[in-house]
Write an enzyme that holds these catalytic residues in place. Structure first.
Site, mmCIF file in Angstrom:
data_model
loop_
_atom_site.group_PDB
_atom_site.id
_atom_site.type_symbol
_atom_site.label_atom_id
_atom_site.label_comp_id
_atom_site.label_asym_id
_atom_site.label_seq_id
_atom_site.Cartn_x
_atom_site.Cartn_y
_atom_site.Cartn_z
ATOM 1 N N SER A 181 3.913 1.162 -0.500
ATOM 2 C CA SER A 181 3.629 1.632 -1.850
ATOM 3 C C SER A 181 2.957 3.002 -1.872
ATOM 4 O O SER A 181 3.237 3.814 -2.761
ATOM 5 C CB SER A 181 2.748 0.615 -2.586
ATOM 6 N N HIS A 240 -1.972 3.364 -3.862
ATOM 7 C CA HIS A 240 -1.105 3.978 -4.860
ATOM 8 C C HIS A 240 -1.655 5.329 -5.308
ATOM 9 O O HIS A 240 -0.911 6.319 -5.387
ATOM 10 C CB HIS A 240 -0.955 3.054 -6.066
#
Length: 295
Positions: A200, A246
């Site tokens: 991610s 993220h």
């Protein structure tokens, strides 16, 4: 059939052939020396095409034909398969995913964990325990099928166009820089005993770089912004998601992506790879500071 004596008719002319490949007929000639050249030998010039010898110069120096090859907006080479690196990255993720499903021992060896056992004990496992490779291996590790599927879908959708726009080397530098930035911020802010994994961080780096690229090309920004906002809502609204990875990947992706597409032409490589080096230096500094704190 031979020409009869005294026959004044001109001989039939044959098409010219490339001076470097006599077996290839061509209608193209070098604009400097007028020698016939085939498509493989011709080099783009400001007007028409030139042969490799004229491009190099009579002394054998000067720019090579490769200097005239088409380049991407970031200065990378245009390749026949613009998704090759993306396919390889997906293949690596798939191989690690299968290995994790086969053996849970593999999972414990590749996830990102800050320190174990936790304080007040001295860590013997995790990044603080000297297992630095976890910051890289965790970028390719997935346990849940949905997690793997969503990340690979994002990698295919975002990675392919970015690889074509940046070139393979620059795209790979962006991917790893963003992934490592996500790992570093997770290591810094998450609980030392928390185990995190997934691509991610790198995927969010591709989000950031895609937004920068679309802005540079004056494309409609609304689709990528909407998709990014949806992913950020999931990031902060869903439990058990390492938001640090993220955000770290997104910030690094924006910074590196901006350097990739806005670097001045005369010192493009220096600015692009220099920016990657600076981001990686921050990653190393953050990692060393956190390690000193945990040990």
């Amino acid at each position: 059939m031979e020409q009869a004596p005294g026959d004044s008719r001109p001989e039939a002319q044959t098409p010219p052939t490339c001076y470097r490949h006599p077996d290839r007929e061509t209608g193209i000639r070098c604009t400097r020396c007028d020698r016939p050249i085939c498509p493989e030998c011709m080099v783009n010039a400001s007007v028409g095409f030139q042969c490799p010898d004229c491009v190099r110069g009579t002394s054998g120096g000067g720019p090579s034909p490769a200097a005239a090859r088409p380049r991407t907006i970031a200065g990378g080479s245009v390749t026949a398969d613009p998704r090759l690196v993306t396919k390889i990255l997906i293949g690596i993720n798939l191989a690690v995913f299968i290995a994790v499903q086969v053996s849970k021992t593999v999972l414990s060896d590749v996830v990102l964990i800050g320190a174990w056992p936790p304080a007040p004990f001295h860590p013997t496992e995790g990044v603080a325990g000297g297992e630095w490779w976890r910051m890289v291996t965790s970028m390719f590790a997935h346990e849940a099928v949905w997690h793997f599927a969503f990340n690979m879908l994002g990698l295919w959708w975002l990675g392919g166009p970015l690889e074509a726009a940046l070139g393979r080397a620059r795209y790979l530098a962006l991917y790893f820089t963003s992934g490592l930035a996500g790992s570093a911020l997770t290591y810094l802010l998450a609980s030392p005993s928390a185990q995190t994994l997934g691509a991610s961080g790198a995927i969010f780096g591709l989000f950031g770089a895609t937004a920068v690229l679309m802005r540079r090309l004056n494309y409609d920004m609304r689709p990528i912004i909407a998709l990014l906002v949806i992913n950020l809502i999931f990031t902060f609204g869903w439990s058990n998601i390492a938001w640090q990875a993220h955000i770290g990947g997104l910030v690094a992706g924006v910074v590196v992506g901006y350097a990739m597409v806005h670097a001045p032409r005369d010192r493009r490589a220096l600015v692009q790879y220099g920016t990657c080096a600076l981001v990686l230096a921050v990653v190393v500094l953050v990692t060393l500071l956190r390690t000193a704190q945990l040990t």
